[in-house]
Design a protein around this motif. Structure first.
Motif, PDB file in Angstrom:
ATOM      1  N   VAL A  12       5.944  -6.488 -19.351  1.00 44.53           N
ATOM      2  CA  VAL A  12       5.751  -6.307 -17.905  1.00 44.53           C
ATOM      3  C   VAL A  12       7.050  -6.619 -17.188  1.00 44.53           C
ATOM      4  O   VAL A  12       7.459  -5.880 -16.274  1.00 44.53           O
ATOM      5  CB  VAL A  12       4.598  -7.214 -17.401  1.00 44.53           C
ATOM      6  CG1 VAL A  12       4.548  -7.252 -15.892  1.00 44.53           C
ATOM      7  CG2 VAL A  12       3.287  -6.746 -17.964  1.00 44.53           C
ATOM      8  N   LEU A  13       7.704  -7.671 -17.556  1.00 44.40           N
ATOM      9  CA  LEU A  13       8.965  -8.011 -16.918  1.00 44.40           C
ATOM     10  C   LEU A  13      10.016  -6.940 -17.201  1.00 44.40           C
ATOM     11  O   LEU A  13      10.799  -6.572 -16.309  1.00 44.40           O
ATOM     12  CB  LEU A  13       9.469  -9.375 -17.399  1.00 44.40           C
ATOM     13  CG  LEU A  13       8.693 -10.594 -16.887  1.00 44.40           C
ATOM     14  CD1 LEU A  13       9.236 -11.872 -17.507  1.00 44.40           C
ATOM     15  CD2 LEU A  13       8.761 -10.683 -15.379  1.00 44.40           C
ATOM     16  N   LEU A  14      10.041  -6.411 -18.415  1.00 46.48           N
ATOM     17  CA  LEU A  14      10.976  -5.332 -18.738  1.00 46.48           C
ATOM     18  C   LEU A  14      10.655  -4.082 -17.917  1.00 46.48           C
ATOM     19  O   LEU A  14      11.564  -3.398 -17.420  1.00 46.48           O
ATOM     20  CB  LEU A  14      10.929  -5.019 -20.228  1.00 46.48           C
ATOM     21  CG  LEU A  14      11.610  -6.053 -21.143  1.00 46.48           C
ATOM     22  CD1 LEU A  14      11.385  -5.671 -22.607  1.00 46.48           C
ATOM     23  CD2 LEU A  14      13.077  -6.162 -20.846  1.00 46.48           C
ATOM     24  N   VAL A  16       9.113  -3.959 -14.954  1.00 45.19           N
ATOM     25  CA  VAL A  16       9.480  -4.238 -13.558  1.00 45.19           C
ATOM     26  C   VAL A  16      10.995  -4.134 -13.414  1.00 45.19           C
ATOM     27  O   VAL A  16      11.521  -3.567 -12.430  1.00 45.19           O
ATOM     28  CB  VAL A  16       8.967  -5.628 -13.129  1.00 45.19           C
ATOM     29  CG1 VAL A  16       9.560  -6.039 -11.793  1.00 45.19           C
ATOM     30  CG2 VAL A  16       7.465  -5.624 -13.057  1.00 45.19           C
ATOM     31  N   GLY A  17      11.748  -4.673 -14.340  1.00 49.91           N
ATOM     32  CA  GLY A  17      13.205  -4.581 -14.291  1.00 49.91           C
ATOM     33  C   GLY A  17      13.680  -3.142 -14.358  1.00 49.91           C
ATOM     34  O   GLY A  17      14.592  -2.738 -13.637  1.00 49.91           O
ATOM     35  N   CYS A  18      13.059  -2.345 -15.247  1.00 51.00           N
ATOM     36  CA  CYS A  18      13.445  -0.925 -15.365  1.00 51.00           C
ATOM     37  C   CYS A  18      13.118  -0.177 -14.083  1.00 51.00           C
ATOM     38  O   CYS A  18      13.912   0.652 -13.612  1.00 51.00           O
ATOM     39  CB  CYS A  18      12.722  -0.293 -16.551  1.00 51.00           C
ATOM     40  SG  CYS A  18      13.416  -0.790 -18.136  1.00 51.00           S
ATOM     41  N   VAL A  19      11.941  -0.413 -13.501  1.00 52.00           N
ATOM     42  CA  VAL A  19      11.557   0.251 -12.244  1.00 52.00           C
ATOM     43  C   VAL A  19      12.537  -0.145 -11.152  1.00 52.00           C
ATOM     44  O   VAL A  19      12.985   0.700 -10.346  1.00 52.00           O
ATOM     45  CB  VAL A  19      10.097  -0.107 -11.874  1.00 52.00           C
ATOM     46  CG1 VAL A  19       9.781   0.339 -10.450  1.00 52.00           C
ATOM     47  CG2 VAL A  19       9.134   0.511 -12.861  1.00 52.00           C
ATOM     48  N   THR A  20      12.911  -1.402 -11.104  1.00 49.43           N
ATOM     49  CA  THR A  20      13.866  -1.865 -10.096  1.00 49.43           C
ATOM     50  C   THR A  20      15.214  -1.190 -10.302  1.00 49.43           C
ATOM     51  O   THR A  20      15.855  -0.738  -9.337  1.00 49.43           O
ATOM     52  CB  THR A  20      14.028  -3.402 -10.188  1.00 49.43           C
ATOM     53  OG1 THR A  20      12.748  -4.016 -10.061  1.00 49.43           O
ATOM     54  CG2 THR A  20      14.945  -3.923  -9.125  1.00 49.43           C
ATOM     55  N   LEU A  21      15.640  -1.078 -11.550  1.00 52.45           N
ATOM     56  CA  LEU A  21      16.906  -0.406 -11.834  1.00 52.45           C
ATOM     57  C   LEU A  21      16.848   1.069 -11.460  1.00 52.45           C
ATOM     58  O   LEU A  21      17.806   1.615 -10.886  1.00 52.45           O
ATOM     59  CB  LEU A  21      17.271  -0.572 -13.308  1.00 52.45           C
ATOM     60  CG  LEU A  21      17.756  -1.965 -13.733  1.00 52.45           C
ATOM     61  CD1 LEU A  21      17.960  -2.018 -15.250  1.00 52.45           C
ATOM     62  CD2 LEU A  21      19.034  -2.324 -13.024  1.00 52.45           C
ATOM     63  N   VAL A  22      15.733   1.749 -11.758  1.00 50.02           N
ATOM     64  CA  VAL A  22      15.584   3.165 -11.401  1.00 50.02           C
ATOM     65  C   VAL A  22      15.609   3.323  -9.885  1.00 50.02           C
ATOM     66  O   VAL A  22      16.257   4.229  -9.347  1.00 50.02           O
ATOM     67  CB  VAL A  22      14.293   3.747 -12.031  1.00 50.02           C
ATOM     68  CG1 VAL A  22      13.966   5.105 -11.443  1.00 50.02           C
ATOM     69  CG2 VAL A  22      14.430   3.833 -13.529  1.00 50.02           C
ATOM     70  N   MET A  23      14.897   2.446  -9.163  1.00 41.30           N
ATOM     71  CA  MET A  23      14.893   2.522  -7.698  1.00 41.30           C
ATOM     72  C   MET A  23      16.309   2.274  -7.148  1.00 41.30           C
ATOM     73  O   MET A  23      16.750   2.934  -6.201  1.00 41.30           O
ATOM     74  CB  MET A  23      13.908   1.512  -7.117  1.00 41.30           C
ATOM     75  CG  MET A  23      12.467   1.933  -7.325  1.00 41.30           C
ATOM     76  SD  MET A  23      11.262   0.744  -6.735  1.00 41.30           S
ATOM     77  CE  MET A  23      11.722   0.477  -5.080  1.00 41.30           C
ATOM     78  N   ASN A  24      17.012   1.338  -7.755  1.00 42.86           N
ATOM     79  CA  ASN A  24      18.384   1.044  -7.330  1.00 42.86           C
ATOM     80  C   ASN A  24      19.286   2.244  -7.590  1.00 42.86           C
ATOM     81  O   ASN A  24      20.136   2.594  -6.755  1.00 42.86           O
ATOM     82  CB  ASN A  24      18.882  -0.202  -8.072  1.00 42.86           C
ATOM     83  CG  ASN A  24      20.204  -0.684  -7.520  1.00 42.86           C
ATOM     84  OD1 ASN A  24      20.593  -0.310  -6.429  1.00 42.86           O
ATOM     85  ND2 ASN A  24      20.905  -1.500  -8.281  1.00 42.86           N
ATOM     86  N   ILE A  25      19.119   2.904  -8.734  1.00 39.04           N
ATOM     87  CA  ILE A  25      19.910   4.098  -9.048  1.00 39.04           C
ATOM     88  C   ILE A  25      19.624   5.209  -8.050  1.00 39.04           C
ATOM     89  O   ILE A  25      20.542   5.866  -7.533  1.00 39.04           O
ATOM     90  CB  ILE A  25      19.647   4.552 -10.499  1.00 39.04           C
ATOM     91  CG1 ILE A  25      20.253   3.552 -11.490  1.00 39.04           C
ATOM     92  CG2 ILE A  25      20.222   5.941 -10.745  1.00 39.04           C
ATOM     93  CD1 ILE A  25      19.857   3.795 -12.946  1.00 39.04           C
ATOM     94  N   LEU A  26      18.342   5.444  -7.745  1.00 43.36           N
ATOM     95  CA  LEU A  26      17.975   6.494  -6.781  1.00 43.36           C
ATOM     96  C   LEU A  26      18.531   6.186  -5.397  1.00 43.36           C
ATOM     97  O   LEU A  26      19.032   7.073  -4.695  1.00 43.36           O
ATOM     98  CB  LEU A  26      16.451   6.652  -6.737  1.00 43.36           C
ATOM     99  CG  LEU A  26      15.799   7.210  -8.005  1.00 43.36           C
ATOM    100  CD1 LEU A  26      14.276   7.206  -7.855  1.00 43.36           C
ATOM    101  CD2 LEU A  26      16.301   8.613  -8.289  1.00 43.36           C
TER     102      LEU A  26
END
Length: 140
Positions: A12-14, A16-26
């Motif tokens: 779950v933490l991974l 959430v981190g990936c979603v945060t990274l994808v949102m940051n990239i977008l």
């Protein structure tokens, strides 16, 4: 339970981190697109400003050439005016001298006419007694 919680918590933490990274990239791509548009708009404005500057420079050179030509014409006309003013002053001086000569000649003529009238009157006066004198003699 602690092991099932830790096995479940890490994914779950991974995630959430990936979603945060994808949102940051977008979000970074969106900001980059916005910055690229601003740069392109600024470059277009700069091109327009440079074109306007070149047009203004050409107009300024044209107007400067016109002003130089007008200054030369003005200098020429000023020289002509000064020359003509000098000629006018010389002619006026000649007119004044001629007027003085005319006035002097008129004065001399008036003096001669007055002298002539005086002499004519004296001559008439001298002739008049001579005519009377012979008239007086015959009665003797």
């Amino acid at each position: 339970m602690a092991s099932s919680l830790s096995s479940w918590l890490v994914p779950v933490l991974l995630t959430v981190g990936c979603v945060t990274l994808v949102m940051n990239i977008l979000n970074a791509k969106k900001v980059n697109r916005s910055l690229v548009e601003n740069i392109e708009r600024a470059q277009a404005d700069l091109r327009v400003a440079m074109d306007t500057s070149q047009d203004c420079t050409k107009q300024l050179e044209g107007k400067s050439a016109e002003m130089t030509a007008k200054d030369q014409v003005l200098a020429s006309l000023t020289g002509n005016v000064n020359t003509l003013t000098d000629e006018k002053n010389q002619i006026q001086e000649q007119v004044n001298q001629l007027q003085q000569q005319i006035d002097q000649a008129n004065s001399e003529k008036d003096a001669v006419v007055a002298e002539n009238d005086k002499l004519t009157n004296e001559l008439e006066a001298a002739k008049a007694p001579k005519k009377e004198a012979p008239k007086e003699e015959p009665p003797k």
